[in-house]
Design a protein around this motif. Structure first.
Motif, PDB file in Angstrom:
ATOM      1  N   ILE A  39       0.504  -1.264  -0.112  1.00 45.63           N
ATOM      2  CA  ILE A  39      -0.337  -0.046   0.285  1.00 45.63           C
ATOM      3  C   ILE A  39       1.147   1.318   0.034  1.00 45.63           C
ATOM      4  O   ILE A  39       0.583   1.656  -0.781  1.00 45.63           O
ATOM      5  CB  ILE A  39      -0.602   0.210   1.259  1.00 45.63           C
ATOM      6  CG1 ILE A  39      -1.473  -2.032   1.657  1.00 45.63           C
ATOM      7  CG2 ILE A  39      -1.541   1.773   1.261  1.00 45.63           C
ATOM      8  CD1 ILE A  39      -2.981  -1.204   0.403  1.00 45.63           C
ATOM      9  N   ASP A  40       2.007   1.225   0.834  1.00 48.74           N
ATOM     10  CA  ASP A  40       2.849   2.002   0.615  1.00 48.74           C
ATOM     11  C   ASP A  40       3.685   2.561  -0.757  1.00 48.74           C
ATOM     12  O   ASP A  40       3.613   3.859  -1.370  1.00 48.74           O
ATOM     13  CB  ASP A  40       4.222   2.339   1.219  1.00 48.74           C
ATOM     14  CG  ASP A  40       4.903   3.345   2.143  1.00 48.74           C
ATOM     15  OD1 ASP A  40       4.611   3.993   2.682  1.00 48.74           O
ATOM     16  OD2 ASP A  40       6.138   3.218   1.809  1.00 48.74           O
ATOM     17  N   ALA A 175       0.150  -2.275  10.361  1.00 44.68           N
ATOM     18  CA  ALA A 175      -0.118  -2.263   9.154  1.00 44.68           C
ATOM     19  C   ALA A 175      -1.067  -1.790   9.165  1.00 44.68           C
ATOM     20  O   ALA A 175      -1.077  -0.475   8.269  1.00 44.68           O
ATOM     21  CB  ALA A 175      -0.033  -3.614   8.968  1.00 44.68           C
ATOM     22  N   ALA A 176      -2.406  -2.058  10.007  1.00 44.11           N
ATOM     23  CA  ALA A 176      -3.722  -1.286  10.129  1.00 44.11           C
ATOM     24  C   ALA A 176      -3.360   0.505  10.123  1.00 44.11           C
ATOM     25  O   ALA A 176      -3.894   1.155   9.611  1.00 44.11           O
ATOM     26  CB  ALA A 176      -4.330  -1.540  11.058  1.00 44.11           C
ATOM     27  N   ILE A 177      -2.490   0.888  10.660  1.00 43.74           N
ATOM     28  CA  ILE A 177      -2.516   2.322  11.217  1.00 43.74           C
ATOM     29  C   ILE A 177      -1.658   2.653   9.908  1.00 43.74           C
ATOM     30  O   ILE A 177      -1.426   4.060   9.646  1.00 43.74           O
ATOM     31  CB  ILE A 177      -1.445   2.920  12.544  1.00 43.74           C
ATOM     32  CG1 ILE A 177      -2.570   2.153  14.179  1.00 43.74           C
ATOM     33  CG2 ILE A 177      -0.998   3.736  12.798  1.00 43.74           C
ATOM     34  CD1 ILE A 177      -0.752   2.169  15.023  1.00 43.74           C
ATOM     35  N   ASN A 178      -0.889   2.040   9.393  1.00 42.51           N
ATOM     36  CA  ASN A 178      -0.149   2.621   8.330  1.00 42.51           C
ATOM     37  C   ASN A 178      -0.967   3.115   7.028  1.00 42.51           C
ATOM     38  O   ASN A 178      -0.512   3.833   6.401  1.00 42.51           O
ATOM     39  CB  ASN A 178       0.909   1.851   7.842  1.00 42.51           C
ATOM     40  CG  ASN A 178       2.191   2.648   7.285  1.00 42.51           C
ATOM     41  OD1 ASN A 178       3.315   3.237   7.403  1.00 42.51           O
ATOM     42  ND2 ASN A 178       2.111   1.889   5.796  1.00 42.51           N
ATOM     43  N   LEU A 179      -1.349   1.838   7.462  1.00 37.32           N
ATOM     44  CA  LEU A 179      -2.918   2.400   5.791  1.00 37.32           C
ATOM     45  C   LEU A 179      -3.653   3.313   6.162  1.00 37.32           C
ATOM     46  O   LEU A 179      -4.212   4.445   5.223  1.00 37.32           O
ATOM     47  CB  LEU A 179      -3.421   0.907   5.645  1.00 37.32           C
ATOM     48  CG  LEU A 179      -3.582  -0.725   5.655  1.00 37.32           C
ATOM     49  CD1 LEU A 179      -4.448  -1.549   6.213  1.00 37.32           C
ATOM     50  CD2 LEU A 179      -2.848  -0.239   3.871  1.00 37.32           C
ATOM     51  N   VAL A 180      -4.186   3.795   7.551  1.00 36.23           N
ATOM     52  CA  VAL A 180      -4.141   5.328   7.674  1.00 36.23           C
ATOM     53  C   VAL A 180      -3.664   6.465   7.404  1.00 36.23           C
ATOM     54  O   VAL A 180      -4.237   7.266   7.011  1.00 36.23           O
ATOM     55  CB  VAL A 180      -5.234   5.391   8.949  1.00 36.23           C
ATOM     56  CG1 VAL A 180      -6.093   6.356   9.454  1.00 36.23           C
ATOM     57  CG2 VAL A 180      -6.338   3.944   9.242  1.00 36.23           C
ATOM     58  N   LEU A 181      -2.894   6.380   7.833  1.00 39.36           N
ATOM     59  CA  LEU A 181      -1.581   7.260   8.204  1.00 39.36           C
ATOM     60  C   LEU A 181      -0.973   7.544   6.646  1.00 39.36           C
ATOM     61  O   LEU A 181      -0.698   9.001   6.241  1.00 39.36           O
ATOM     62  CB  LEU A 181      -0.111   7.101   9.256  1.00 39.36           C
ATOM     63  CG  LEU A 181      -0.960   6.785   9.935  1.00 39.36           C
ATOM     64  CD1 LEU A 181       0.420   6.297  11.435  1.00 39.36           C
ATOM     65  CD2 LEU A 181      -1.715   8.663  10.652  1.00 39.36           C
ATOM     66  N   ASP A 182      -0.184   6.325   5.696  1.00 38.66           N
ATOM     67  CA  ASP A 182      -0.217   6.371   4.367  1.00 38.66           C
ATOM     68  C   ASP A 182      -0.529   7.847   3.624  1.00 38.66           C
ATOM     69  O   ASP A 182       0.022   8.543   3.058  1.00 38.66           O
ATOM     70  CB  ASP A 182      -0.459   5.442   3.772  1.00 38.66           C
ATOM     71  CG  ASP A 182       1.636   4.773   3.088  1.00 38.66           C
ATOM     72  OD1 ASP A 182       2.681   6.105   4.178  1.00 38.66           O
ATOM     73  OD2 ASP A 182       1.558   3.769   3.319  1.00 38.66           O
ATOM     74  N   ALA A 203       3.558   4.041  12.685  1.00 36.07           N
ATOM     75  CA  ALA A 203       3.054   3.176  13.298  1.00 36.07           C
ATOM     76  C   ALA A 203       3.690   2.031  13.663  1.00 36.07           C
ATOM     77  O   ALA A 203       3.342   1.672  15.137  1.00 36.07           O
ATOM     78  CB  ALA A 203       2.727   2.582  10.959  1.00 36.07           C
ATOM     79  N   ALA A 204       4.851   1.695  13.821  1.00 38.31           N
ATOM     80  CA  ALA A 204       5.082   1.482  14.085  1.00 38.31           C
ATOM     81  C   ALA A 204       5.748   1.268  15.644  1.00 38.31           C
ATOM     82  O   ALA A 204       5.729   0.436  16.495  1.00 38.31           O
ATOM     83  CB  ALA A 204       7.033   0.854  13.481  1.00 38.31           C
TER      84      ALA A 204
END
Length: 456
Positions: A39-40, A175-182, A203-204
């Protein structure tokens, strides 16, 4: 019997069930991790091919860092599991504390060292045309090394006890947080490729908070982790590094050949081809996660079996692990090959990146076969690591990656004149041949050293 004692009983006495139970949550967590990298890449590709190419130049470094941190985790996991198998629980707890301290020390050293040499290194890799974007992404990734090393070590410690939920759930959360922040950081705030790196690090960091709570505050695992009782024991560091150094060299060698392949691809077809390879490889890497997850689980089960001197359980971890991984491999190769075109569209949704779709699909239809015989090599390496024989694992990787993959890629691409597709087919053939050779080698080793085991 408590839940924590049941976890230990499972990995000691029921290797098949333990391997399956450990593998499935690990597959899910690693898949989520790879999904957020994909996704990134998708969000970055919307910025343009240069941004995605920049991520491609940083990817080998990120892979090396993640690989190094995983190697430390593997070393600690191997040692702790062997102590548990031998019923030396105090030594297992002390090994866990030393693993965490080692991660902290190396995090500091690597962050400072890499920030100094980062730009010259990227220029040597051929990133001069996209150096601004590459540095924007790379500086943040290097500055966030602590979000890689320490959580991965804690995850390895949980996994060595069979506590798979605590080892894997935070990875899914990251992973879920990163999907939102990207999209927020890349587009809403207008940070571009740097925003993707910020999202990954933040996110990490957030997702690792529960692991700190479980390990250091609640501290209710089978092993009790007490950092205040830490006293340096160089023998324990040595035992961890005996596995970790060869495993980290494996990861660096793999990262090196990807730097080499990126260079060859840029020579043959330019930065668009590098961007296409980066996108296609992220999909292949996602497909590789079940094999990697099963190998990580075999490291725990195999380590306990080796500590208990049980050859039957050790071979079960090897052969059942390969069978389980092959089921996933065949399925994934089929899906990647059949759906190469629609998968490529994910990285070419914007006008800036529309040129990427055809080369991504063409790359994917070849590179998907990289996964097919991978289980034989990966499980062989992980079982060697579980026994504390990291050097033999490194030997398999050197023969497979540095010798065979590079040899076949050069032969097919330049000597036979196949061009870009020759590099991809060389990777596939090198992986297949090297993996089978690795499996034959570990069986030879186990048969030769039967005298060590009490249960054969």
């Amino acid at each position: 019997m408590s839940d924590k004692e049941q976890d230990i009983d499972l990995i000691v006495n029921h290797p098949k069930k333990a391997l399956f139970n450990l593998s499935i949550p690990t597959i899910i967590s690693l898949a989520f991790t790879m999904i957020y990298f994909i996704i990134d890449g998708i969000w970055v590709s919307g910025v343009g091919p240069n941004a995605l190419a920049a991520v491609g130049f940083v990817t080998p470094l990120f892979t090396a860092l993640a690989g190094f941190s995983n190697s430390l985790g593997s070393g600690a996991n191997s040692l702790i599991s062997r102590c548990i198998g031998a019923e030396q629980y105090e030594n297992a707890e002390n090994s866990a504390v030393h693993g965490i301290m080692l991660s902290v020390i190396l995090t500091i050293v690597l962050t400072v060292g890499l920030l100094i040499i980062l730009k010259p290194m990227f220029l040597m890799m051929g990133a001069e045309k996209v150096i601004e974007e590459t540095m924007a992404y790379g500086n943040i990734i290097v500055g966030g090394i602590f979000t890689i090393f320490i959580p991965i070590m804690m995850s390895a410690i949980f996994r060595s006890q069979g506590d798979i939920k605590r080892a894997t759930y935070p990875l899914v959360l990251a992973a879920a947080i990163n999907l939102v922040l990207d999209p927020i950081f890349i587009y809403t705030l207008g940070w571009g490729v740097a925003g993707a790196a910020f999202a990954t690090a933040l996110a990490a960091m957030i997702a690792s908070t529960p692991m700190f709570y479980w390990m250091f505050i609640k501290n209710d695992g089978f092993l009790k982790i007490n950092m205040r009782s830490y006293k340096t024991n160089l023998k324990i560091y040595k035992e961890i590094l005996v596995v970790a150094i060869p495993v980290s060299l494996e990861q660096f060698s793999i990262s090196f050949i990807f730097v080499l392949f990126n260079y060859w691809i840029s020579l043959l077809s330019g930065t668009v081809a590098v961007a296409a390879f980066t996108a296609a490889w992220r999909l292949v890497a996602l497909g590789n996660t079940p094999v990697s997850a099963i190998g990580m689980s075999a490291l725990t089960v195999g380590g306990v079996a080796y500590g208990a001197q049980n050859l039957v359980n050790l071979k079960t971890a090897l052969n059942y692990g390969i069978k389980l991984a092959m089921v996933f491999s065949v399925l994934i190769v089929s899906l990647l090959f059949i759906f190469a075109d629609p998968l490529s569209w994910m990285f070419s949704f914007s006008q800036n990146s529309s040129v990427l779709a055809p080369p991504i699909a063409d790359s994917l239809r070849i590179l998907c076969f990289f996964t097919l015989l991978m289980p034989f090599g990966v499980l062989s390496c992980n079982i060697f690591q579980s026994m504390g024989k990291g050097t033999y694992s490194l030997l398999i990787i050197i023969v497979r990656a540095i010798v065979l993959e590079v040899l076949f890629a050069y032969l097919f691409a330049f000597v036979l004149g196949w061009g870009l597709s020759g590099i991809y087919w060389g990777m596939v053939v090198g992986m297949a041949v090297g993996s089978v050779m690795g499996y034959l080698f570990i069986n030879y080793y186990l048969n030769k050293h039967k005298g060590y085991f009490k249960i054969i």
